[in-house]
Design an enzyme around this catalytic site. Structure first.
Site, mmCIF file in Angstrom:
data_model
loop_
_atom_site.group_PDB
_atom_site.id
_atom_site.type_symbol
_atom_site.label_atom_id
_atom_site.label_comp_id
_atom_site.label_asym_id
_atom_site.label_seq_id
_atom_site.Cartn_x
_atom_site.Cartn_y
_atom_site.Cartn_z
ATOM 1 N N ASN A 70 2.308 -4.963 -3.210
ATOM 2 C CA ASN A 70 0.831 -5.399 -2.975
ATOM 3 C C ASN A 70 -0.034 -3.978 -2.743
ATOM 4 O OD1 ASN A 70 -1.196 -7.397 -2.270
ATOM 5 N ND2 ASN A 70 -1.019 -7.059 -0.249
ATOM 6 N N HIS B 42 -10.134 -6.203 -2.005
ATOM 7 C CA HIS B 42 -11.163 -6.124 -1.033
ATOM 8 C C HIS B 42 -12.481 -5.295 -1.611
ATOM 9 C CE1 HIS B 42 -8.878 -7.554 2.380
ATOM 10 N NE2 HIS B 42 -7.757 -6.758 1.881
ATOM 11 N N ASP C 193 -11.889 -10.575 -0.556
ATOM 12 C CA ASP C 193 -13.184 -10.631 0.280
ATOM 13 C C ASP C 193 -14.096 -9.894 -0.397
ATOM 14 O OD1 ASP C 193 -12.234 -8.374 1.419
ATOM 15 O OD2 ASP C 193 -12.114 -9.101 3.370
ATOM 16 N N GLU D 119 0.664 -1.366 -0.159
ATOM 17 C CA GLU D 119 0.032 0.080 -0.082
ATOM 18 C C GLU D 119 0.899 1.303 -0.093
ATOM 19 O OE1 GLU D 119 -2.946 -0.314 3.118
ATOM 20 O OE2 GLU D 119 -3.647 -2.133 2.360
HETATM 21 C C1 XIL Z 1 -5.915 -6.093 8.290
HETATM 22 C C2 XIL Z 1 -6.199 -7.474 9.222
HETATM 23 O O1 XIL Z 1 -7.040 -8.154 8.377
HETATM 24 C C3 XIL Z 1 -6.750 -6.985 10.430
HETATM 25 O O2 XIL Z 1 -6.717 -8.026 11.145
HETATM 26 C C4 XIL Z 1 -5.805 -6.118 11.135
HETATM 27 O O3 XIL Z 1 -6.210 -5.692 12.350
HETATM 28 C C5 XIL Z 1 -5.383 -5.015 10.321
HETATM 29 O O4 XIL Z 1 -5.134 -5.521 8.965
HETATM 30 N N1 XIL Z 1 -4.896 -4.597 3.478
HETATM 31 C C6 XIL Z 1 -3.761 -5.423 3.951
HETATM 32 C C7 XIL Z 1 -3.841 -6.149 5.263
HETATM 33 O O5 XIL Z 1 -2.636 -5.502 3.072
HETATM 34 O O6 XIL Z 1 -2.710 -6.392 5.868
HETATM 35 C C8 XIL Z 1 -4.775 -5.778 6.005
HETATM 36 O O7 XIL Z 1 -5.171 -6.738 7.042
HETATM 37 C C9 XIL Z 1 -5.988 -5.313 5.316
HETATM 38 C C10 XIL Z 1 -5.903 -4.376 4.239
#
Ligand code: XIL
Length: 767
Positions: free
Chosen positions: A622, A658, A690, A581
């Site tokens: 990523n 996501h 998801d 990110e």
């Molecule tokens: C999220 C996890 O799912 C949570 O459990 C945690 O509290 C915060 O991080 N993008 C990412 C992941 O690359 O690492 C993140 O994961 C969700 C968004």
């Protein structure tokens, strides 16, 4: 009323017959005759009417002690009229029956009489299966007249034209489905709107898998477990396998049986599982194709099944039961009427399949003749399951089977629903307060039974990795969590265990326990690990985020961290999300402690150090929100292009995915984006899939379906490009998701597959 009119007609016929045959009319003394009312189901054009009428006329003309009074009732209204007669206390002396539960009920309530004359010697003259649907506790309760059975109907010309092997076994059927689909032909017509056509498949498959005993047990046994017999579950799986292999036309679950038949009749579908009764409709729809091309085969043999493959699903088409109140000698008269050589031959001559042996050669219609042979050779006839079960259970059976076909229930859920309906019937409902209503799809009934074609197997055959993000707590303590992971996935991403805050909670301390747990589990189960993630501006420990380090200090910290972590898991973590990110929604680099302290080249350093620590590891960038085409994905593309141009060791890009039902992605843009990233020489992984449902209109069912579509499309988009090598979901069970309160994942909270799961499977099986 009908009876009176009929009686007049009968007298007339009798008089004529008598005159013509030279008998003296006075030989028949009407006053002394016992009258036996005989009700049967037949539509106006049914040839059985003529056959039976002829036989009764002859019988009545030659007997003076007993006369049959015939009443023909159209099939559709028979049970209504019969029910009315029953409740009025005037049961006909002889009546048509389908056997199964309806007859058994009449037996139990003392209405239908045993027919002891049908002893072994008498039965030897009939097809071996002719008594199966009307025998209870070893006693016979009906005289069988004609047989019906279910076959695999197929279009021989279509099979020949496409050089496809006939579906003699289940795997050949599945192969044929795939080949016909590829050729643009509907493999199997199924009109499952009525539910019973699909139920024929369940009955047949269960019979092939472990014979006829399963049904007997399930129907007769009052104790728990009768309906969760593994044979039912396996039959359900095979049904879903056929659905997933695209055996049936689109919308088969809402197609009328008559319309499905047209598909076969008009050469649009290659197969149909239907009964002997299908022939009339086929001919009516297309005489030419039916005669020239339609053939029949036994239902396919299920590999590994122990059921005798000669057993057929079927029963009597016509059988007659006798009332306990019928006049004396009714049974003897009825047997004389229905088992004479003449009568049986005239059945055959009218293309009705006689239950008695010996006249098959008189059947004119070749297809009927071969069906008659198969039915005569069947060591047993397994009655349709919906006719064997008491009607509340039959309804659950039909509903759940239709839902199995619709991939709305797992086979285990369907079996459990039947079992619960049975328990309710037995008055045991209170003993199981957790019981769900029978047809509740999804979210019910945890079960340990494994699923047949796990995602990891399907994915492997597509050269794809399929993964899930894992949470450490359930991985350590929840057996079902572990079992599902092992079974379904070949790649794992620690959801949080490899984030700096967890691994390096203070400047002077590392804690590998969680990360080790994930890596060890993966290694033990033949799974790859995606190391997530080395450099991520979010969820940082305060010591790092708020430490006010200088550029050099920060570079040292990062260097040491990457060396330590990547070095520790060298050879065990195959893929690293090195930088996560880094790009903002507006396309600029995201404001993080790394950008602020080091500057934009923190990205380059991170990749180089990771590469130095494990030269074999695949290194990824990523991000989220850059899945389709647009400002953000353009910026990511430009960043990656620049890294590659400068020789930075980068192997791939992760598209997080996501997604939300409220913000649909343009899937062709996603495919185009994957393609252009692939064209840079990068691998693409879907890394955090998801699908949020919150805020989307409609019912939960709607959400589940819409979500399944998204899963299917994402998988298809990935499979579409050779660059896309992995699909990882962010968690796998709705029980453990970072989207609290939502249901974004392919398994429900009890680890049951959801429509999204089946969509993944379907997409993975798509050629
Ligand atoms: C999220 C996890 O799912 C949570 O459990 C945690 O509290 C915060 O991080 N993008 C990412 C992941 O690359 O690492 C993140 O994961 C969700 C968004």
């Amino acid at each position: 009323m009908t009876k009176r009119i009929y009686r007049i007609h009968l007298l007339l016929v009798m008089a004529l017959t008598t005159v013509l045959s030279g008998f003296s009319f006075t030989a028949i003394t009407q006053a002394q005759s016992a009258h036996v009312s005989l009700w049967y189901a037949a539509d106006p054009t049914d040839p059985f009417r003529t056959v039976l009428q002829g036989a009764v006329d002859k019988f009545n003309a030659t007997h003076n002690d007993l006369q049959f009074d015939l009443t023909a009732i159209p099939g559709a209204t028979f049970s209504g009229q019969f029910g009315a007669a029953l409740s009025g206390g005037s049961v006909p002396d002889v009546f048509w029956t389908n056997g199964g539960n309806a007859l058994q009920t009449l037996v139990n309530s003392g209405i239908a009489a045993e027919i002891p004359q049908l002893n072994d010697a008498a039965r030897g003259r009939f097809a071996p299966g002719a008594f199966d649907s009307t025998t209870f506790g070893g006693k016979h309760y009906a005289v069988p007249v004609s047989l019906a059975g279910v076959f695999m109907w197929y279009n021989a010309d279509l099979f020949a034209a496409h050089n496809i092997e006939l579906p003699t076994t289940w795997s050949k059927l599945i192969a044929a489905c795939q080949q016909f689909t590829a050729a643009g032909i509907t493999p199997v017509a199924l009109g499952n709107n009525e539910k019973w056509p699909g139920a024929l498949w369940l009955t047949y498959l269960t019979t092939r898998i472990d014979g006829t005993a399963t049904f007997r047990e399930a129907v007769n046994r009052a104790q728990p477990g009768a309906f969760t017999n593994p044979a039912f579950v396996q039959a359900g799986r095979r049904i879903q396998e056929a659905v997933q292999a695209h055996c049936f036309e689109p919308n088969f679950n809402t197609t009328a049986d008559a319309d499905a038949r047209l598909l076969l009749a008009n050469g649009k579908a290659a197969m149909q599982v239907q009964g002997t009764w299908n022939l009339g409709g086929l001919k009516q729809a297309n005489q030419e194709i039916t005669q020239k091309s339609i053939r029949i085969l036994p239902f396919p043999v299920a590999e590994g099944g122990t059921g005798n493959p000669k057993v057929m699903v079927g029963g009597t088409e016509v059988a007659f039961a006798i009332s306990t109140k019928a006049p004396p000698n009714t049974t003897a008269a009825l047997l004389e009427l229905l088992t004479s050589d003449d009568f049986v031959r005239s059945l055959a001559e009218n293309d009705i399949i006689p239950a008695r042996l010996g006249s098959i050669q008189s059947i004119h219609e070749p297809l009927k003749q071969s069906m008659a042979n198969a039915l005569a050779e069947a060591p047993a006839l397994q009655l349709y399951y919906d006719q064997l079960l008491p009607s509340p259970l039959a309804a659950v059976h039909l509903d759940t089977t239709q839902q199995l076909f619709g991939l709305m229930l797992t086979p285990e859920q369907a079996a459990n629903a039947m079992e619960q309906a049975r328990a309710q019937q037995q008055g045991q409902a209170q003993a199981q307060p957790q019981a769900q209503p029978p047809a509740t799809p999804i979210n019910s009934n945890p079960t340990q039974t494994p699923i047949p074609a796990p995602l990891r197997q399907l994915a492997q055959s597509r050269n794809l990795s399929i993964g899930a993000a894992v949470a450490v707590a359930p991985l350590r303590s929840d057996a079902k969590y572990q079992a599902t992971l092992k079974r379904e996935f070949n790649m794992l991403t620690p959801e949080n265990a490899l984030k700096i805050a967890n691994v390096h909670p203070s400047r002077t301390r590392y804690d590998f326990s969680d990360a080790d747990a994930v890596v060890n589990f993966a290694t033990a189960n033949g799974m790859q690990v995606r190391g997530h993630t080395l450099v991520y501006g979010k969820y940082l420990p305060d010591w790092l985020d708020k430490g006010q380090f200088s550029r050099d200090e920060m570079l040292n910290i990062l260097h040491e961290y990457i060396q330590t972590i990547v070095g520790r898991y060298k050879g065990r973590i195959a893929v690293w999300d090195v930088v996560n990110e880094a790009v903002d929604d507006n396309g600029a680099l995201r404001d993080t402690v790394f950008l602020r302290t080091i500057g934009p080249d923190y990205i380059t350093y991170a990749f180089q150090w990771a590469h130095e620590a494990d030269p074999q590891a695949q290194l990824f960038y990523n991000d989220f929100g850059g899945e389709d085409l647009g400002q953000k994905s353009n910026a990511i593309y430009a960043l990656l292009q620049d890294l590659i141009k400068r020789g930075v060791p980068i192997n791939g890009v992760g598209l997080q995915m996501h997604l939300s039902l409220t913000k649909p992605l343009n899937m062709s843009d996603v495919a185009a984006n994957i393609n252009r990233l692939g064209a840079l020489g990068l691998q693409v992984h879907i890394t955090e899939l998801d699908v949020e449902t919150k805020g989307s209109p409609g019912s939960t069912q709607d959400h589940l379906q819409a979500q399944a579509t998204v899963y299917r499309e994402v998988t298809a988009a990935c499979l579409h490009s050779s660059a896309c090598k992995a699909i990882v979901t962010w968690g796998f069970t709705d029980q453990f998701t970072w989207l609290t309160g939502d249901i974004p994942l392919p398994f429900d909270k009890t680890y049951q597959p959801k429509p999204a799961y089946y969509a993944l499977e379907q997409a993975l099986m798509q050629p």
